[in-house]
Design a protein around this motif. Structure first.
Motif, PDB file in Angstrom:
ATOM      1  N   GLU A 193       0.926  -1.406   0.378  1.00  0.00           N
ATOM      2  CA  GLU A 193      -0.096  -0.001  -0.323  1.00  0.00           C
ATOM      3  C   GLU A 193       0.913   0.979  -0.073  1.00  0.00           C
ATOM      4  N   ASP A 194       0.384   2.377  -0.592  1.00  0.00           N
ATOM      5  CA  ASP A 194       0.996   3.404  -0.877  1.00  0.00           C
ATOM      6  C   ASP A 194       1.021   4.591   0.163  1.00  0.00           C
ATOM      7  N   LEU A 195       2.009   4.471   1.474  1.00  0.00           N
ATOM      8  CA  LEU A 195       1.772   4.839   2.887  1.00  0.00           C
ATOM      9  C   LEU A 195       2.207   6.104   2.377  1.00  0.00           C
ATOM     10  N   SER A 196       1.534   7.580   2.870  1.00  0.00           N
ATOM     11  CA  SER A 196       2.364   8.627   2.600  1.00  0.00           C
ATOM     12  C   SER A 196       2.925   8.626   4.090  1.00  0.00           C
ATOM     13  N   VAL A 197       3.998   7.642   4.551  1.00  0.00           N
ATOM     14  CA  VAL A 197       4.960   8.394   5.693  1.00  0.00           C
ATOM     15  C   VAL A 197       5.466   9.538   5.855  1.00  0.00           C
ATOM     16  N   ARG A 198       5.701  10.514   5.325  1.00  0.00           N
ATOM     17  CA  ARG A 198       5.919  12.109   5.620  1.00  0.00           C
ATOM     18  C   ARG A 198       4.852  12.708   6.165  1.00  0.00           C
ATOM     19  N   ASN A 199       3.408  12.050   6.198  1.00  0.00           N
ATOM     20  CA  ASN A 199       2.231  12.301   6.679  1.00  0.00           C
ATOM     21  C   ASN A 199       2.061  12.031   7.692  1.00  0.00           C
ATOM     22  N   MET A 200       2.639  10.980   8.223  1.00  0.00           N
ATOM     23  CA  MET A 200       1.977   9.969   9.426  1.00  0.00           C
ATOM     24  C   MET A 200       3.333  10.270  10.498  1.00  0.00           C
ATOM     25  N   VAL A 201       4.214  10.584  10.051  1.00  0.00           N
ATOM     26  CA  VAL A 201       5.377  11.229  10.903  1.00  0.00           C
ATOM     27  C   VAL A 201       5.123  12.318  11.496  1.00  0.00           C
ATOM     28  N   LYS A 202       4.363  12.701  10.852  1.00  0.00           N
ATOM     29  CA  LYS A 202       3.424  14.325  11.358  1.00  0.00           C
ATOM     30  C   LYS A 202       2.780  13.710  13.009  1.00  0.00           C
ATOM     31  N   ASN A 203       2.529  12.561  12.535  1.00  0.00           N
ATOM     32  CA  ASN A 203       1.117  12.683  14.289  1.00  0.00           C
ATOM     33  C   ASN A 203       2.246  11.936  15.577  1.00  0.00           C
ATOM     34  N   ARG A 204       2.657  13.252  16.133  1.00  0.00           N
ATOM     35  CA  ARG A 204       3.615  12.966  17.422  1.00  0.00           C
ATOM     36  C   ARG A 204       3.246  11.597  17.915  1.00  0.00           C
ATOM     37  N   SER A 205       2.507  10.778  18.628  1.00  0.00           N
ATOM     38  CA  SER A 205       2.056   9.790  18.825  1.00  0.00           C
ATOM     39  C   SER A 205       2.856   8.838  18.559  1.00  0.00           C
ATOM     40  N   LEU A 206       3.495   8.406  16.916  1.00  0.00           N
ATOM     41  CA  LEU A 206       3.027   7.768  16.221  1.00  0.00           C
ATOM     42  C   LEU A 206       4.577   8.366  15.872  1.00  0.00           C
ATOM     43  N   SER A 207       5.188   9.154  15.521  1.00  0.00           N
ATOM     44  CA  SER A 207       6.406   9.111  14.638  1.00  0.00           C
ATOM     45  C   SER A 207       7.221   8.562  14.477  1.00  0.00           C
ATOM     46  N   ARG A 208       8.198   8.323  16.539  1.00  0.00           N
ATOM     47  CA  ARG A 208       8.875   7.937  16.279  1.00  0.00           C
ATOM     48  C   ARG A 208       8.705   6.201  15.887  1.00  0.00           C
ATOM     49  N   VAL A 209       7.537   5.567  16.312  1.00  0.00           N
ATOM     50  CA  VAL A 209       7.631   4.271  16.006  1.00  0.00           C
ATOM     51  C   VAL A 209       7.688   4.352  14.397  1.00  0.00           C
ATOM     52  N   ILE A 210       7.286   4.790  14.117  1.00  0.00           N
ATOM     53  CA  ILE A 210       6.778   4.695  12.044  1.00  0.00           C
ATOM     54  C   ILE A 210       8.129   4.774  11.660  1.00  0.00           C
ATOM     55  N   SER A 211       9.785   5.819  12.342  1.00  0.00           N
ATOM     56  CA  SER A 211      11.009   6.472  11.515  1.00  0.00           C
ATOM     57  C   SER A 211      11.115   5.089  11.811  1.00  0.00           C
ATOM     58  N   ASP A 212      11.408   4.527  13.226  1.00  0.00           N
ATOM     59  CA  ASP A 212      12.113   3.787  13.834  1.00  0.00           C
ATOM     60  C   ASP A 212      11.821   1.849  12.756  1.00  0.00           C
ATOM     61  N   ALA A 213      10.507   1.981  12.130  1.00  0.00           N
ATOM     62  CA  ALA A 213      10.437   0.662  11.066  1.00  0.00           C
ATOM     63  C   ALA A 213      10.896   0.893   9.919  1.00  0.00           C
ATOM     64  N   GLY A 214      11.733   2.509   9.418  1.00  0.00           N
ATOM     65  CA  GLY A 214      12.177   2.167   8.182  1.00  0.00           C
ATOM     66  C   GLY A 214      11.471   1.699   6.977  1.00  0.00           C
ATOM     67  N   TRP A 215      10.049   2.364   6.916  1.00  0.00           N
ATOM     68  CA  TRP A 215       8.863   1.921   5.929  1.00  0.00           C
ATOM     69  C   TRP A 215       9.641   2.758   3.618  1.00  0.00           C
ATOM     70  N   SER A 216       9.687   3.121   4.506  1.00  0.00           N
ATOM     71  CA  SER A 216       9.930   3.911   3.329  1.00  0.00           C
ATOM     72  C   SER A 216      11.889   3.722   2.597  1.00  0.00           C
ATOM     73  N   GLU A 217      12.652   2.985   3.193  1.00  0.00           N
ATOM     74  CA  GLU A 217      14.138   2.266   3.009  1.00  0.00           C
ATOM     75  C   GLU A 217      13.300   1.397   2.610  1.00  0.00           C
ATOM     76  N   PHE A 218      12.251   0.236   3.564  1.00  0.00           N
ATOM     77  CA  PHE A 218      12.159  -1.197   2.706  1.00  0.00           C
ATOM     78  C   PHE A 218      11.091  -0.717   1.852  1.00  0.00           C
ATOM     79  N   ARG A 219      10.381   0.075   1.238  1.00  0.00           N
ATOM     80  CA  ARG A 219       9.763   0.116  -0.303  1.00  0.00           C
ATOM     81  C   ARG A 219      10.970   0.313  -1.057  1.00  0.00           C
TER      82      ARG A 219
END
Length: 131
Positions: free
Chosen positions: A24-50
């Protein structure tokens, strides 16, 4: 380095074992703006994995199908195709009108796979019907 090694190992295994990979094409840049999820999303490395999946798929002659981010994969029943009207992020399980109880993530994965295989077989431009 551990995360990068894990992503390399996982992406290589997925590309070697599958002819078509649907994501699924996720907007990681917009998802990182969510303060409660930003660290978890950044740690997962979704963009790098794609990006790893895409270039390794090219190496091995495989296909990565990217599903539109606005496709209602979580809200669509994978059994009957009914689309739920609204579903906030805190809802992890839901029951369709046909009586099937869905886990949100498992249901989304089934729908992404179905749409990805449809795109692979029929070509790009396959979209869910709009109501």
């Amino acid at each position: 380095d551990r995360r990068r090694d894990y992503l390399h190992t996982l992406s290589t295994r997925l590309v070697r074992e599958n002819q078509v990979i649907a994501i699924e094409d996720l907007s990681v840049r917009n998802m990182v703006k969510n303060r409660s999820l930003s660290r978890v999303i950044s740690d997962a490395g979704w963009s790098e994995f794609r990006s790893m999946l895409e270039y390794k798929a090219d190496w091995y002659g495989r296909r990565v199908v990217v599903i539109d981010r606005f496709c209602p994969s979580s809200k669509t029943c994978s059994v009957c195709g009914e689309v739920a009207s609204a579903m906030p992020l805190n809802v992890r399980q839901w029951t369709c009108r046909c009586g099937v109880v869905h886990d949100r993530d498992v249901n989304a994965a089934r729908n992404i796979l179905a749409v990805g295989l449809t795109v692979a077989a029929c070509g790009d431009g396959v979209r869910p019907p709009r109501t």
